[in-house]
Scaffold this active site. Structure first.
Site, PDB file in Angstrom:
ATOM      1  N   CYS A  46      60.397   0.820  -3.896  1.00 44.60           N
ATOM      2  CA  CYS A  46      61.456   0.787  -5.107  1.00 44.60           C
ATOM      3  C   CYS A  46      62.727  -0.117  -4.816  1.00 44.60           C
ATOM      4  O   CYS A  46      63.456   0.084  -4.118  1.00 44.60           O
ATOM      5  CB  CYS A  46      61.875   2.324  -5.257  1.00 44.60           C
ATOM      6  SG  CYS A  46      62.855   2.632  -6.501  1.00 44.60           S
ATOM      7  N   THR A  72      57.150  -3.004  -7.735  1.00 41.54           N
ATOM      8  CA  THR A  72      57.925  -3.575  -8.920  1.00 41.54           C
ATOM      9  C   THR A  72      58.920  -4.653  -8.400  1.00 41.54           C
ATOM     10  O   THR A  72      59.375  -4.681  -7.429  1.00 41.54           O
ATOM     11  CB  THR A  72      58.903  -2.741 -10.009  1.00 41.54           C
ATOM     12  OG1 THR A  72      59.706  -1.888  -9.065  1.00 41.54           O
ATOM     13  CG2 THR A  72      57.827  -1.610 -10.518  1.00 41.54           C
ATOM     14  N   LYS A 122      53.712  11.062  -8.223  1.00 41.43           N
ATOM     15  CA  LYS A 122      55.170  10.520  -8.064  1.00 41.43           C
ATOM     16  C   LYS A 122      55.952  10.834  -7.015  1.00 41.43           C
ATOM     17  O   LYS A 122      55.940  11.998  -6.364  1.00 41.43           O
ATOM     18  CB  LYS A 122      55.764  10.864  -9.401  1.00 41.43           C
ATOM     19  CG  LYS A 122      57.343  10.617  -9.455  1.00 41.43           C
ATOM     20  CD  LYS A 122      57.798   9.722 -10.540  1.00 41.43           C
ATOM     21  CE  LYS A 122      58.993   9.565 -10.804  1.00 41.43           C
ATOM     22  NZ  LYS A 122      59.264   8.242 -11.553  1.00 41.43           N
ATOM     23  N   ASN A 159      61.909  -0.648 -15.405  1.00 38.98           N
ATOM     24  CA  ASN A 159      62.486   0.827 -15.322  1.00 38.98           C
ATOM     25  C   ASN A 159      63.426   0.920 -14.314  1.00 38.98           C
ATOM     26  O   ASN A 159      63.724   0.199 -13.410  1.00 38.98           O
ATOM     27  CB  ASN A 159      61.205   1.674 -15.002  1.00 38.98           C
ATOM     28  CG  ASN A 159      61.115   1.861 -13.662  1.00 38.98           C
ATOM     29  OD1 ASN A 159      61.558   2.800 -12.653  1.00 38.98           O
ATOM     30  ND2 ASN A 159      60.075   1.115 -12.909  1.00 38.98           N
ATOM     31  N   LYS A 217      53.343   1.257   0.814  1.00 38.52           N
ATOM     32  CA  LYS A 217      53.426   0.393  -0.364  1.00 38.52           C
ATOM     33  C   LYS A 217      54.469  -0.452  -0.149  1.00 38.52           C
ATOM     34  O   LYS A 217      55.414  -0.135   0.112  1.00 38.52           O
ATOM     35  CB  LYS A 217      53.655   1.417  -1.508  1.00 38.52           C
ATOM     36  CG  LYS A 217      53.742   0.755  -3.038  1.00 38.52           C
ATOM     37  CD  LYS A 217      53.958   1.704  -3.965  1.00 38.52           C
ATOM     38  CE  LYS A 217      53.857   1.174  -5.520  1.00 38.52           C
ATOM     39  NZ  LYS A 217      53.656   1.963  -6.699  1.00 38.52           N
ATOM     40  N   PHE A 239      57.876   2.035   0.315  1.00 34.26           N
ATOM     41  CA  PHE A 239      58.521   1.135   0.865  1.00 34.26           C
ATOM     42  C   PHE A 239      59.002   0.034  -0.054  1.00 34.26           C
ATOM     43  O   PHE A 239      59.136  -1.197   0.053  1.00 34.26           O
ATOM     44  CB  PHE A 239      58.166   0.274   2.149  1.00 34.26           C
ATOM     45  CG  PHE A 239      57.958   1.196   3.405  1.00 34.26           C
ATOM     46  CD1 PHE A 239      58.524   2.662   3.279  1.00 34.26           C
ATOM     47  CD2 PHE A 239      57.087   0.910   4.319  1.00 34.26           C
ATOM     48  CE1 PHE A 239      58.094   3.465   4.384  1.00 34.26           C
ATOM     49  CE2 PHE A 239      57.052   1.663   5.466  1.00 34.26           C
ATOM     50  CZ  PHE A 239      57.481   3.068   5.604  1.00 34.26           C
ATOM     51  N   CYS A 288      44.462 -32.430 -16.121  1.00 31.70           N
ATOM     52  CA  CYS A 288      45.401 -31.355 -15.873  1.00 31.70           C
ATOM     53  C   CYS A 288      45.126 -30.109 -16.502  1.00 31.70           C
ATOM     54  O   CYS A 288      45.693 -28.910 -15.988  1.00 31.70           O
ATOM     55  CB  CYS A 288      46.806 -31.943 -16.179  1.00 31.70           C
ATOM     56  SG  CYS A 288      47.162 -31.913 -17.959  1.00 31.70           S
TER      57      CYS A 288
END
Lengths: 441, 423
Positions: free
Chosen positions: B134, B200, B45, B73, B172, B132, B379
């Site tokens: 959040c 996220t 973390k 979150n 990241k 890089f 399709c």
């Protein structure tokens, strides 16, 4: 070492092969299995796993069905229970894993664990997957008496640990009650034999059929030939009701009758009315089987009350739906008939379980099955130093050890008659104890 | 048995399954328990100046009776002292030398980066991951996605980190950009040994319609959060493949985003990821999910004759093309198996209302629908809504036209088959 399975072939026209004995819990389709698997809450320290005597990691095997890892799912099951295929069919899940599913506390039906286990193990058998290899040979050998679930589970575990195994079976047919006693609408004899061959596929388990302890093989010889002994010889013949007329034709032991049906085709063409005496699970199996064989009237006669019967409530509920009748608080006192039985003479029992005067009646029957228990075979080993036999059961500790060094026991001969899954758990635990007794870790 | 040994940008682990930098990798106790369950690596973390979090922090997207198919979150980076984290990292590495511990970092100044990188490596980090990505809380302070959205800043900070680091550096990336490629390229120019994606996605997970407040609610307010979980996988796959197929992008990718099973992981590997990171599924189900991930991947590789991860990584990348390169003369039509059709007519209504009006109720009251093959455009909608596995099959039709793409048609006038369904 070679694997040999010299069992007698099953007749193709045996009664249980007829359509009447189709599954009473039919298999799940792949689509249904995935939907059901995704319902599982994947509980931690799951109650279902705790309830299972072999402690299969149920949430994990179910999750693997959900992710499409069926091979891994089957491996998870068989790692804990090598007879996971038959247990999926014959386990009374209603009082074990499914009975403890947390969904029972929610307003939703519990997960169909037995059916999901059947799904994964059926795929494994169909694909011919094998998961286990024999351990490096230890040079030790173990003799196992009886070729039922307890011995099979014990032998398989012992082979994984590298010990040689020889199973001695008095019958021609291997697999124990899975082959000869379990209701055919749950498990057919041919599936049981298929499972036995799959288990023996690990190699190094020799099976000698037609060898009976005390008749063809003395205990001393057994002990002399092996470094350890496992007793898994199960229960004896049906207990007999000593009453007038019990020698009449048409009065039979239920276990013996069921065996005849699983391995052959008893002639019931003349039977209109059948009576089964007893209130346990053998009695329940018998009445449901007789209904499926097309007998018009099937009645269970039990000395206790419906509430106090020892058979599973869910089985009796199913029997009632199949139009089985019951006479509660009845004591059979004799059998009517000349040559062939025509009825069972019964008295009513009061709340004090004493006969009520003048209550005698005759229940008409042209077939009567006695399901009042089975003899215990403990006397086979009762004279041995260190072996304690109580009420016919071989007394063992939690790991299956008797008081005699190197002699272990498990399954019905030790527990008095429980489920296949109990026999598997006991056989496996005993294998670990045997391994330790032989110097293993 | 396939060999799952993983090397992602020089970071080696026993398998490609890493915990993503998130609550499941918050402490030494957690990471060690995760390794005991089989996780091959963990991205700690994010370390930085410890923050203060709010309660509540998480929101779930529940859909038709299934809980948390999506998740968001508003939690920030670590709230624990840096010293505590570093001490635990050292302990984990001492006890689990073969597992990969990647330390995620997020600070501001060059000096701070230098200091924290040195201390992380001294603690035993096998690699670094520069956060890089959040999209809430930290970006307002000029960090996280505020960096990831600016290729020049991304490149500059990456180059600092690479300069200070003696271990591999992953960057990241945030998905909160219109095109991922410039951002991956910036990391590559900065000298990164690999990239991790996606972080996220900016989101509002839902609204409490009785209180009329966004979720997750912090007293009477909330804020946008970071969206993740199974529902984001298609976005993550697209960004992963977008970098993997770019001819100038040639550093490894650690794939992240909605990986909940071994199948999801296989998809990321096939699209170019050489390791995968998991957070949400662990938050919902625990570390134990990794056993099936490892076993499922291994069984998959065995069944396809793959021996090592080199045999799988990137295998599907060549199939990702431009629309203009697709064969316009390839023709499929739907076929319904009358034996398995259950007569729900879901395909009829989908085709009539949502597609090209070629599926009709069965003739004379039959419940097996009728397909007008002369109008079916192939399709897939009917197959998508059909509840019966394998009932509707899309079958190729031989129409006599040689393959022709739009690009070929524009450039050379290649003949196109007549349109269907354009009534």
């Amino acid at each position: 070492m070679s694997t040999t399975l010299p069992h007698a072939p099953l007749p193709a026209d045996r009664a249980e092969a007829a359509e009447a004995f189709e599954d009473y819990k039919p298999p799940l389709s792949p689509g249904h299995a995935v939907v059901e698997a995704n319902r599982c809450l994947y509980c931690e320290d799951a109650p279902c796993t705790i309830a299972c005597p072999t402690h299969i990691d149920i949430p994990t095997f179910i999750r693997k069905i959900a992710t499409g890892n069926i091979r891994g799912s089957a491996k998870t099951i068989f790692s804990s229970n090598i007879l996971g295929m038959s247990c999926a069919r014959v386990c009374p899940v209603e009082v074990l894993c499914v009975g403890d599913c947390v969904y029972n506390h929610l307003d939703q039906p519990p997960i169909q664990i037995g059916k999901l286990q059947r799904y994964a193990t059926d795929v494994a058998f169909a694909e011919g997957w094998r998961f286990f290899e024999a351990g490096a040979p230890t040079g030790r050998s173990v003799g196992l008496v009886g070729a039922g679930p307890a011995s099979l589970a014990c032998a398989h575990e012992l082979r994984r640990l590298g010990h040689a195994c020889t199973i001695y079976e008095k019958r021609d047919v291997v697999g124990g009650l899975n082959s000869t006693g379990v209701a055919p609408y749950k498990m057919r004899a041919d599936r049981s034999l298929e499972e036995v061959e799959w288990v023996l596929g690990i190699g190094g388990i020799e099976v000698k059929t037609g060898v009976e302890l005390g008749r063809d093989l003395s205990f001393e010889a057994l002990e002399a030939q092996h470094d350890a002994v496992f007793l898994g010889f199960g229960l004896g013949p049906d207990s007999w009701l000593e009453a007038a007329g019990s020698e009449l034709s048409g009065v039979e032991g239920a276990v013996e009758f069921i065996e005849g049906m699983k391995l052959g085709t008893p002639d019931v063409s003349e039977v209109r009315r059948a009576v089964v005496i007893g209130g346990g699970n053998t009695a329940l199996d018998a009445v449901r089987e007789l209904v499926r064989m097309g007998i018009a009237s099937v009645t269970m006669v039990y000395r206790g009350t419906e509430e106090r019967m020892s058979g599973y409530a869910h089985e009796w509920k199913a029997g009632k739906l199949e139009d089985v009748k019951a006479l509660w608080q009845r004591q059979p006192v004799g059998f009517e008939g000349e040559g062939r039985v025509t009825g069972v003479r019964c008295v009513k029992l009061g709340q004090d379980r004493q006969p009520i005067a003048g209550s005698e009646e005759v229940v008409p029957a042209d077939l009567v099955l006695l399901a009042i228990g089975q003899g215990k075979l403990g006397e086979l080993v009762s004279g041995l130093d260190g072996v304690t036999v109580e009420r016919g059961r071989v007394v063992v500790g939690p790991d299956g050890a008797t008081g005699r060094p190197g002699v272990f026991a498990g399954g019905d001969c030790a527990n008095g008659g429980k489920e296949v899954v109990n026999a598997v758990a006991e056989g496996k635990a005993a294998a670990q104890a045997i391994h330790r007794s032989l110097g293993g870790n | 048995m396939a060999d799952l040994t993983t090397n992602c940008g020089g970071i080696v682990s026993p398998n490609p399954f890493w915990l993503a930098s998130a609550p499941p990798a918050n402490s030494g106790d957690q990471v060690m328990r995760a390794f005991d369950h089989g996780w091959g690596g963990a991205v700690w973390k994010t370390l930085g100046t410890p923050i203060q979090n709010v309660s509540s922090r998480f929101g779930g997207l529940h859909y038709k009776g299934t809980k948390a198919i999506g998740f968001n979150n508003i939690e920030l980076i670590t709230d624990r002292p840096i010293e505590t984290n570093l001490k635990e990292i050292a302990e984990v590495k001492r006890r689990y030398p073969k597992h990969a511990v990647i330390v995620s970092l997020m600070v501001e100044t060059r000096d701070e980066w230098q200091d924290l990188i040195k201390r992380s490596i001294d603690a035993g980090a096998d690699g670094l991951e520069l956060n890089f990505g959040c999209p809430h809380g930290m970006c307002e302070r000029g960090m996280g996605s505020a960096v990831g959205q600016e290729p020049r800043i991304n490149e500059r900070i990456t180059s600092w980190a690479v300069e200070f680091s003696t271990v591999p550096v992953l960057v990241k990336l945030t998905p909160n950009v219109s095109d991922i490629v410039p951002h991956g390229m910036a990391a590559q120019r900065g000298g990164a040994h690999g990239v991790s994606l996606i972080n996220t996605i900016k989101s509002i997970i839902g609204v409490d319609i009785d209180r009329m407040v966004l979720e997750p609610r912090v007293r009477g307010l909330s804020t946008n959060g970071g969206y993740c979980g199974a529902a984001v996988k298609p976005i993550a796959l697209h960004m992963t493949a977008g970098l993997a197929r770019h001819p100038d992008f040639n550093i490894p990718i650690s794939g992240i985003g909605g990986i909940a099973s071994w199948r999801d992981a296989v998809e990321f590997l096939l699209l170019g990821a050489s390791s995968v990171q998991v957070c949400t599924e662990v938050m919902l189900r625990g570390y134990r999910v990794v056993e099936d991930m490892i076993e499922g991947l291994s069984n998959y590789m065995d069944s396809h004759g793959m021996k090592t991860l080199d045999d799988i990584v990137g295998r599907a990348v060549p199939s990702y093309s431009e629309w203009g390169e697709l064969d316009l003369n390839y023709e499929t039509i739907a076929r319904i198996d009358p034996e398995t059709c259950i007569g729900c007519y879901d395909c009829v209504v989908a085709c009539q209302d949502g597609a090209h009006q070629c599926i009709y109720p069965g003739d004379n009251g039959a419940r097996v629908p009728r397909i007008d093959e002369s109008e079916c455009v192939g399709c897939n909608l009917c197959q998508i809504v059909c509840p019966v596995p394998g009932c509707i099959e899309m079958v190729e039709v031989e129409n006599g036209y040689p393959p022709a793409t739009w690009n070929q048609h524009v450039a050379t006038g290649a003949a196109l088959r007549p349109k269907k369904g354009a009534h």
